[in-house]
Design a protein around this motif. Structure first.
Motif, PDB file in Angstrom:
ATOM      1  N   ARG A 249      43.966  91.089   5.800  1.00  0.00           N
ATOM      2  CA  ARG A 249      42.959  90.060   6.026  1.00  0.00           C
ATOM      3  C   ARG A 249      42.185  89.782   4.746  1.00  0.00           C
ATOM      4  O   ARG A 249      41.933  90.695   3.963  1.00  0.00           O
ATOM      5  CB  ARG A 249      41.962  90.503   7.107  1.00  0.00           C
ATOM      6  CG  ARG A 249      42.585  90.560   8.478  1.00  0.00           C
ATOM      7  CD  ARG A 249      41.575  90.894   9.528  1.00  0.00           C
ATOM      8  NE  ARG A 249      41.378  92.344   9.551  1.00  0.00           N
ATOM      9  CZ  ARG A 249      40.332  92.926  10.118  1.00  0.00           C
ATOM     10  NH1 ARG A 249      39.392  92.203  10.683  1.00  0.00           N
ATOM     11  NH2 ARG A 249      40.222  94.231  10.128  1.00  0.00           N
ATOM     12  N   VAL A 250      41.807  88.530   4.580  1.00  0.00           N
ATOM     13  CA  VAL A 250      40.966  88.118   3.460  1.00  0.00           C
ATOM     14  C   VAL A 250      39.755  87.427   4.059  1.00  0.00           C
ATOM     15  O   VAL A 250      39.888  86.522   4.891  1.00  0.00           O
ATOM     16  CB  VAL A 250      41.700  87.149   2.500  1.00  0.00           C
ATOM     17  CG1 VAL A 250      40.776  86.713   1.368  1.00  0.00           C
ATOM     18  CG2 VAL A 250      42.972  87.783   1.962  1.00  0.00           C
ATOM     19  N   ILE A 251      38.576  87.865   3.643  1.00  0.00           N
ATOM     20  CA  ILE A 251      37.339  87.253   4.111  1.00  0.00           C
ATOM     21  C   ILE A 251      36.617  86.708   2.893  1.00  0.00           C
ATOM     22  O   ILE A 251      36.244  87.463   1.995  1.00  0.00           O
ATOM     23  CB  ILE A 251      36.468  88.263   4.881  1.00  0.00           C
ATOM     24  CG1 ILE A 251      37.279  88.865   6.031  1.00  0.00           C
ATOM     25  CG2 ILE A 251      35.195  87.594   5.387  1.00  0.00           C
ATOM     26  CD1 ILE A 251      36.634  90.039   6.717  1.00  0.00           C
ATOM     27  N   VAL A 252      36.444  85.390   2.856  1.00  0.00           N
ATOM     28  CA  VAL A 252      35.835  84.707   1.715  1.00  0.00           C
ATOM     29  C   VAL A 252      34.383  84.416   2.064  1.00  0.00           C
ATOM     30  O   VAL A 252      34.111  83.653   3.001  1.00  0.00           O
ATOM     31  CB  VAL A 252      36.592  83.407   1.377  1.00  0.00           C
ATOM     32  CG1 VAL A 252      35.986  82.736   0.152  1.00  0.00           C
ATOM     33  CG2 VAL A 252      38.083  83.678   1.173  1.00  0.00           C
ATOM     34  N   THR A 253      33.465  85.042   1.328  1.00  0.00           N
ATOM     35  CA  THR A 253      32.039  84.892   1.635  1.00  0.00           C
ATOM     36  C   THR A 253      31.247  84.428   0.418  1.00  0.00           C
ATOM     37  O   THR A 253      30.143  84.880   0.175  1.00  0.00           O
ATOM     38  CB  THR A 253      31.450  86.222   2.168  1.00  0.00           C
ATOM     39  OG1 THR A 253      31.526  87.201   1.130  1.00  0.00           O
ATOM     40  CG2 THR A 253      32.164  86.707   3.392  1.00  0.00           C
ATOM     41  N   VAL A 254      31.831  83.513  -0.335  1.00  0.00           N
ATOM     42  CA  VAL A 254      31.125  82.984  -1.510  1.00  0.00           C
ATOM     43  C   VAL A 254      30.163  81.887  -1.053  1.00  0.00           C
ATOM     44  O   VAL A 254      30.382  81.249  -0.019  1.00  0.00           O
ATOM     45  CB  VAL A 254      32.119  82.462  -2.578  1.00  0.00           C
ATOM     46  CG1 VAL A 254      32.978  83.606  -3.100  1.00  0.00           C
ATOM     47  CG2 VAL A 254      32.982  81.341  -2.043  1.00  0.00           C
ATOM     48  N   PRO A 255      29.084  81.649  -1.807  1.00  0.00           N
ATOM     49  CA  PRO A 255      28.061  80.708  -1.335  1.00  0.00           C
ATOM     50  C   PRO A 255      28.442  79.227  -1.413  1.00  0.00           C
ATOM     51  O   PRO A 255      27.826  78.399  -0.736  1.00  0.00           O
ATOM     52  CB  PRO A 255      26.861  81.002  -2.238  1.00  0.00           C
ATOM     53  CG  PRO A 255      27.417  81.674  -3.436  1.00  0.00           C
ATOM     54  CD  PRO A 255      28.670  82.367  -3.005  1.00  0.00           C
TER      55      PRO A 255
END
Length: 111
Positions: free
Chosen positions: A71-77
């Motif tokens: 899984r990849v979770i992208v949490t950039v603003p």
């Protein structure tokens, strides 16, 4: 099987994501990728493997093992950065589940 999770962006949302993953799956393999050196150091202190660099960069994604994570979770603003990161990760790992946190609801269709 142990999940291998890559969290790209270790701000408040990324930190909460890592803490939540560790709480629900203590044996999960976590890798954090962030552009800020001090944030990377904080992720290591929190128990994650961490890589310093830009999630849009293929070499950095290779270093973070984006090609083998579950899984990849992208949490950039920034939503545009999140989209570019998602587009960079997808060809490396077509089978991974990718989740991107989106700031602006109108950008949802882009993903």
């Amino acid at each position: 099987m142990t999940d291998h999770i890559l969290v790209i962006g270790y701000g408040d949302t990324g930190r909460r994501t890592v803490n939540s993953a560790l709480a629900s799956q203590p044996d999960a393999r976590l890798t954090v990728l962030d552009i800020d050196f001090f944030t990377v150091a904080d992720a290591i202190t929190n128990g994650a493997t961490a890589v310093h660099g830009d999630g849009r960069d293929r070499c950095v994604l290779d270093k973070a093992a984006a090609d083998i994570v579950d899984r990849v979770i992208v949490t950039v603003p920034d939503d545009l950065d999140a989209l570019l990161i998602t587009k960079a990760v997808r060809p490396l790992n077509p089978g991974a589940v990718i989740v991107a946190v989106i700031s602006e609801p109108e950008n949802r269709g882009l993903f």
